[in-house]
Design a protein around this motif. Structure first.
Motif, mmCIF file in Angstrom:
data_model
loop_
_atom_site.group_PDB
_atom_site.id
_atom_site.type_symbol
_atom_site.label_atom_id
_atom_site.label_comp_id
_atom_site.label_asym_id
_atom_site.label_seq_id
_atom_site.Cartn_x
_atom_site.Cartn_y
_atom_site.Cartn_z
ATOM 1 N N UNK A 172 0.857 -1.179 0.000
ATOM 2 C CA UNK A 172 0.000 0.000 0.000
ATOM 3 C C UNK A 172 0.899 1.236 0.000
ATOM 4 N N UNK A 173 0.677 2.114 -0.980
ATOM 5 C CA UNK A 173 1.527 3.305 -1.100
ATOM 6 C C UNK A 173 0.838 4.573 -0.648
ATOM 7 N N UNK A 174 -0.484 4.588 -0.789
ATOM 8 C CA UNK A 174 -1.178 5.827 -0.418
ATOM 9 C C UNK A 174 -2.601 5.501 -0.007
ATOM 10 N N UNK A 175 -3.091 6.298 0.918
ATOM 11 C CA UNK A 175 -4.490 6.142 1.329
ATOM 12 C C UNK A 175 -5.105 7.520 1.414
ATOM 13 N N UNK A 176 -6.087 7.756 0.573
ATOM 14 C CA UNK A 176 -6.798 9.033 0.624
ATOM 15 C C UNK A 176 -8.259 8.764 0.888
ATOM 16 N N UNK A 177 -8.939 9.831 1.257
ATOM 17 C CA UNK A 177 -10.376 9.678 1.411
ATOM 18 C C UNK A 177 -10.760 9.486 2.855
ATOM 19 N N UNK A 178 -11.922 8.930 3.042
ATOM 20 C CA UNK A 178 -12.502 8.861 4.366
ATOM 21 C C UNK A 178 -13.509 7.735 4.377
ATOM 22 N N UNK A 179 -14.066 7.534 5.511
ATOM 23 C CA UNK A 179 -14.956 6.412 5.725
ATOM 24 C C UNK A 179 -15.989 6.266 4.601
ATOM 25 N N UNK A 180 -16.050 5.051 4.071
ATOM 26 C CA UNK A 180 -17.010 4.787 3.002
ATOM 27 C C UNK A 180 -16.482 5.177 1.632
ATOM 28 N N UNK A 181 -15.409 5.929 1.623
ATOM 29 C CA UNK A 181 -14.903 6.468 0.359
ATOM 30 C C UNK A 181 -13.381 6.579 0.372
ATOM 31 N N UNK A 182 -12.734 5.430 0.418
ATOM 32 C CA UNK A 182 -11.270 5.444 0.434
ATOM 33 C C UNK A 182 -10.716 5.254 -0.968
ATOM 34 N N UNK A 183 -9.570 5.867 -1.202
ATOM 35 C CA UNK A 183 -8.825 5.642 -2.439
ATOM 36 C C UNK A 183 -7.467 5.133 -2.039
ATOM 37 N N UNK A 184 -7.194 3.879 -2.378
ATOM 38 C CA UNK A 184 -5.943 3.289 -1.921
ATOM 39 C C UNK A 184 -5.036 3.011 -3.106
ATOM 40 N N UNK A 185 -3.813 3.473 -3.010
ATOM 41 C CA UNK A 185 -2.841 3.213 -4.062
ATOM 42 C C UNK A 185 -2.023 1.991 -3.694
ATOM 43 N N UNK A 186 -2.070 0.966 -4.530
ATOM 44 C CA UNK A 186 -1.337 -0.271 -4.253
ATOM 45 C C UNK A 186 -0.326 -0.497 -5.362
ATOM 46 N N UNK A 187 0.937 -0.689 -4.964
ATOM 47 C CA UNK A 187 1.970 -0.912 -5.980
ATOM 48 C C UNK A 187 2.278 -2.389 -6.075
ATOM 49 N N UNK A 188 2.348 -2.892 -7.274
ATOM 50 C CA UNK A 188 2.780 -4.275 -7.494
ATOM 51 C C UNK A 188 3.217 -4.387 -8.937
ATOM 52 N N UNK A 189 4.195 -5.259 -9.174
ATOM 53 C CA UNK A 189 4.659 -5.428 -10.552
ATOM 54 C C UNK A 189 5.152 -4.128 -11.173
ATOM 55 N N UNK A 190 5.688 -3.264 -10.349
ATOM 56 C CA UNK A 190 6.223 -2.017 -10.896
ATOM 57 C C UNK A 190 5.185 -0.950 -11.162
#
Lengths: 55, 446, 560
Positions: free
Chosen positions: C224-242
């Motif tokens: 997990x690289x980044x987590x934005x947003x709030x309850x019910x509405x999260x935006x999560x950045x996940x890095x894999x495979x470059x």
């Protein structure tokens, strides 16, 4: 078929399970043999390790 | 509790029991008996006037028989639902005598002696058994003196003593002193009665009792019987006052400073329950800490084998307790408890770290009694068709920790095994997850 | 509410909180004092204001006495403020016309030995609360939508259990695992007890389920690289495979587990060969130990329950005894001794395992924390308390039971998610007793050893539990935010951007057209940092405005 759930026992475990399911929008029937819910925890004064009151 | 009582999706059936269950996951039919309270739940406001006027005292199970409630009662003050119930085993009306005071004083007209049990048939998709625990009866260990020695109590009873809402409003008072206070009150009543008789004699003869007994020879009592009676009354009165004052003096100088907590009472014991009851070590530590808060003179001794403080924050709590609340942890199982005069308990134990057999007189002994499956679990297990383990807890497998042997029936909390509150709360959510899965995935499939 | 513009009619409810407050503060005196305060039309004492009786009294009073402000003097807002606010709402009063005064944690609990001073302080606190209450204004919430899916961070047994359960309830789940394989610590175990079962079978079962379930998307070798947003509405950045991909989910579950502590070389002569950890033993047992050891000595509490690490790691006694049973099973001629401080075999199953171990000939010896065992070349020396003498135990294999410690990257994740860690760097749940699987921040849940060392059954149960908690959120169509958010007065704002820079939640932005700052009430957590920063008091925190705070300060400084 029914989506309702029966919970037998109105102590802290039964109450927590009931609240979770009810908050999910499911109908819960909570059966307790004593005249009120609360179970053994209602007989406690404070609880470890925070010393919050049991009520 | 309040949230559970108010939630629109929770149908609260208190004072009720499951009698029958048929069917399978997704489609169980359950018969529930809603026992008659003889009070209309919809009318009762929980005001308490009925209990105030009820003439029948009953030993209060909620306060572990340390106090009384009335035959019409609320299990405890903050109970949900906030409705009264008539205990027909003790209620005069139901025992064939005339009463009905509660019905007379109830402004909501909620008392209904004709109320019947109601049967409710429910159709549910999943069931959670969360029937909790009951405590080991320490009188099964006669060498501990529980039930014989007033100052040997069970931990749950001590808990009631510590509670602000309990029988002593949170003051740590030894049961022998509570008994002495009760005896004082009873003596006070007798003394009052005697005083009244003495008063009437004094009025009749226009002199105090003392003066009468020192009277000059020519003052003649009329009739002659008065003399004998007056002397007897006076002597009795004197004796009672002396006895009462002595008791009062004793109670005043009595203290509950030195506490002994005995762990593993009925648990880790091949005679009774071989298992470990999980939370009693922490419970005793907590009670010792609270007792110290209520009475700064408190010194506590906890006698145990292993002191199991394994939860989050527990080891730190145990160490802090030791330092700030003067708790001494003694590694040794208690062999016997005896009593000296004045009901002072004495603990006989082996201190394994010093390899010595010792004894310690204390003011109060608290037995950390084991957590056992609650009464009625066996019957319920039969009704539900679920397997129990060797100890009577509802059986589950570690890889499916909240599932029972019946698909669609789950378990959590102490019904499953002795666990503390944080674990019970977590497990309750686990059981909820399984139950939700059971009903939602079926619906999705159907 | 029109009655909020009218003259304030304040109801004050003073709670005894059982004996928590009444035992140390003169509640009747405090109540009597409250009656003398301006705008107070009603004062009540309750044994437990949070009980049904107490709540009903508040609601009835609002209606019958036409209260337009409510003050409850009791415990911390963290316990019951939402309950009290809801009760006001149910009685028809805007829930933000409610003020809570903490006379427990901040008064009775810290002044237990000073009844008079504590009572005076309680009076002061209530006077301040009443003054503020008079200045409260009604506030609104914002309605939010909810994304009906979850992201589980950590593919060990806890994470997999959570994912399976959520999928079983019908929710799509993203399962992110840092390693190449799912399974976490379960991969390193030789056997699981009771029953000397093969963990691989259990592992395969779960891996099968999560990979085959159409609702679960498994991403391994990912972070997990980044987590934005709030309850019910999260935006999560996940890095894999470059690459980094963004996932929109409604709830997050932290199931990142923990790490077995490796003692520094030399501690108890640790060398990774003759003196090893339990997890290294598991591997050796799986690979096969040849020749069989003759004498195995296990030492408990190595680096646990000590000053640097005061907690008990809960599972090490179970692990040691399990491995001792395994050794006895595989090598019936091998002696096994376990040196312990307390045998933490809590509950039913563990105590039974202890009994079996004793029956199987495992020897248990108690050692005092001040006289720890000493590991030597061929022996382990123990000061045997019960025998009262020093023993030299022959030992050709020494196993050190070390604690689980928080993962090294726990602080990084805690920063990304903006959730707290405790003193031992384990994730800190919302309430140790009543919210063990929730964080105080909403929409994020916790399970397994990431929270605190947990054994197999506990990890599975907690994974399920976290799923249930997440489902209470995901099952909703709408959520409502708190009304306590910041607000900018565009007239006086000069656009200095001080607030934008200090906001920890990136909730404030600058509107170049209007030249002023704007608050996103959904992201705003009501922390007040912006209000403290603004040089012109243009941005204010509703419910804690300067006027309201100054009113409280004036009261503190006033003479009685």
């Amino acid at each position: 078929m029914s989506r309702d759930i029966l919970i037998i026992g109105g102590g802290i475990a039964g109450i927590q399970a009931a609240l979770d399911l009810a908050d999910m929008g499911l109908m819960v029937h909570l059966v307790e043999k004593l005249p009120s819910i609360g179970g053994k925890m209602a007989q406690l004064d404070k609880t470890f390790p925070t010393n919050d009151c049991a009520i | 509790m309040l949230d559970a009582g108010r939630h629109p999706n929770i149908h609260l059936l208190a004072y009720s029991q499951v009698e029958e269950l048929k069917g399978e996951v997704g489609n169980f039919t359950v018969r529930v008996r809603m026992k008659a309270r003889y009070v209309d739940e919809n009318k009762c406001t929980g005001c308490g006037t009925c209990a105030e006027k009820c003439p029948t005292p009953v030993l209060d199970a909620y306060n572990r028989n340390l106090a009384h409630r009335r035959a019409i009662y609320k299990y405890f003050a903050q109970g949900i639902p906030s409705v009264y119930t008539i205990d027909t085993e003790h209620c005069r009306q139901f025992q064939g005598k005339k009463c009905g005071v509660c019905a007379k004083v109830c402004q909501a007209e909620a008392v209904d002696f004709e109320q019947q049990d109601r049967i409710l048939d429910l159709n549910v998709g999943a069931v959670i058994a969360a029937t909790g625990y009951d405590l080991f009866d320490a009188s099964r260990i006669p060498e501990y003196g529980y039930g014989k020695f007033p100052n040997v109590m069970a931990a749950i009873e001590f808990e009631r003593l510590l509670s602000a809402g309990g029988p002593t409003a949170g003051h740590v008072v030894r049961p022998s002193d509570l008994q002495a206070e009760e005896a004082c009150r009873s003596l006070d009543k007798q003394i009052l009665k005697l005083s009244r008789s003495l008063d009437s004699l004094e009025k009749k003869y226009g002199m105090s009792s003392k003066d009468f007994l020192d009277r000059p020879a020519d003052v003649k009592p009329d009739p002659q019987d008065d003399l004998v009676r007056w002397s007897e009354l006076y002597k009795e009165h004197q004796d009672l006052v002396i006895a009462r004052d002595a008791l009062k003096e004793k109670v005043e100088h009595s203290h509950a400073d030195k506490l002994a907590f005995v762990q593993c009472v009925g648990s880790r014991d091949f005679r009774f329950n071989a298992y470990c009851s999980g939370w009693c070590c922490m419970h005793s530590i907590k009670e010792a800490i609270i007792a110290k808060e209520h009475n700064p003179e408190t010194q506590s001794y906890i006698f145990g084998m292993d002191i199991r403080a394994v939860g989050k924050g527990f080891e730190e709590y145990k160490i802090r307790g030791g330092k700030d609340s003067e708790i001494t942890y003694i590694r040794g199982r208690v062999a016997e408890i005896t009593e000296t005069e004045d009901h002072q308990p004495v603990i006989w134990y082996e201190d394994t770290r010093e390899r010595k057999v010792k004894h310690l007189p204390v003011d109060l002994v608290i037995l950390a009694t084991a957590c056992e499956p609650s009464k009625g679990t066996r019957e319920l297990a039969e009704i539900l068709g679920v397997e129990l383990d060797a100890y009577g807890f509802i059986k589950s497998d570690p890889s499916h920790p909240v599932d029972t042997s019946v698909p669609g029936i789950f378990t959590c909390g102490c019904a499953q095994s002795p666990i503390d509150i944080p674990e019970s709360v977590a497990q309750a959510s686990s059981a909820a997850a399984r139950a939700a899965e059971a009903v939602l995935s079926r619906k999705a499939a159907a | 509410m029109s009655n909020s513009e009218a003259k304030p009619r304040i109801g004050v409810f003073v709670c005894c909180c059982g004996s928590n407050i009444a035992g140390y503060v003169d509640v009747p005196a405090v109540a009597k004092y409250a009656r003398t305060l301006p705008n107070v039309v009603l004062v009540q004492e309750n044994l437990y204001t949070c009980s049904e009786g107490g709540i009903n009294e508040i609601k009835n009073a609002i209606v019958e006495q036409q209260l337009n402000r409510v003050v409850v003097a009791s415990c911390t807002p963290r316990t019951h403020e939402p309950l009290f606010r809801n009760s006001c709402k149910e009685a028809g009063l805007n829930p933000y016309l409610f003020e809570m005064v903490n006379i427990r944690d901040q008064c009775s609990w810290v002044h237990m030995k000073e009844r008079e001073k504590g009572t005076e302080k309680a009076k002061d606190l209530i006077r301040m609360g009443v003054a503020k209450a008079a200045m409260l204004t009604p506030l609104d919430s914002v309605e939010l939508g909810v994304t009906h899916s979850a992201l589980v961070i950590g593919g060990g047994i806890a994470g997999m259990s959570a994912a399976e359960s959520l999928a079983g309830m019908g929710y799509p789940v993203i399962l992110v695992e840092k390693q190449r394989r799912l399974g976490g610590l379960l991969n390193q175990l030789h056997k699981i007890y009771p029953g000397a079962r093969d963990p691989r079978a259990l592992l395969e079962e779960h891996v099968d389920r999560v990979t085959k379930d159409a609702r679960i998307t498994v991403i391994t070798d990912a972070e997990v690289q980044s987590v934005d947003g709030y309850i019910g509405n999260f935006n999560v950045g996940v890095s894999s495979d470059g690459r980094t991909r963004l996932y929109e989910v409604g709830a997050l579950v932290v199931a990142t587990g923990a790490t077995v502590r490796q003692p520094p070389d030399g501690v108890y002569e640790y060398d990774g060969r003759r003196v090893i950890t339990q997890i290294q033993l598991e591997r050796r047992l799986s690979e096969g130990i040849d020749p069989a050891p003759r004498n195995v000595v296990m030492v408990q509490c190595v680096g646990a329950r000590v000053r640097e690490r005061p907690y008990c790691s809960r599972i090490c006694c179970q692990i040691a005894i399990k491995n001792a049973l395994e050794i006895r099973r595989l090598f019936p001629d091998t002696h096994v001794s376990i040196l312990y401080r307390d045998l933490q075999m809590y509950g039913v199953a563990n105590e039974e395992m202890l009994r079996k171990a004793k029956e199987a000939g495992v020897r248990f010896m108690y050692y005092d924390v001040d006289r720890p065992p000493e590991v030597e070349n061929e022996h382990v020396k123990i000061s045997h308390q019960l025998l009262g003498k020093e023993l030299d135990l022959p030992a050709d294999l020494v196993i050190l039971s070390t604690p689980l410690v928080a993962n090294e990257d726990a602080p990084r994740l805690s920063g990304l998610l903006r959730v707290p860690l405790d003193a031992n760097n384990f994730f800190l749940e919302g309430h140790v007793k009543l919210k063990p699987l929730d964080f105080a921040s909403e929409g994020i849940y916790l399970c397994g050893s990431a929270r605190y060392p947990a054994n197999l059954a506990e990890s599975i149960a907690q994974g399920l539990g976290a799923a249930s908690r997440a489902a209470t959120l995901l099952s909703k169509e709408h959520l409502y935010t708190s009304g306590i958010t910041a607000s900018v007065n565009p007239e006086s704002c000069v656009g200095c951007l001080g607030c934008v820079q200090t906001c920890p939640f990136q909730a404030i932005s600058f509107d170049p057209e209007q030249g002023v700052c704007k608050v996103n009430p959904v992201l705003c957590k009501g922390c007040g940092t912006c209000a403290a920063t603004c040089p012109s008091q243009s941005i204010q925190l509703m419910g804690f405005t300067p006027k309201q705070l100054y009113a409280q300060i004036d009261q503190v400084l006033a003479d009685d």
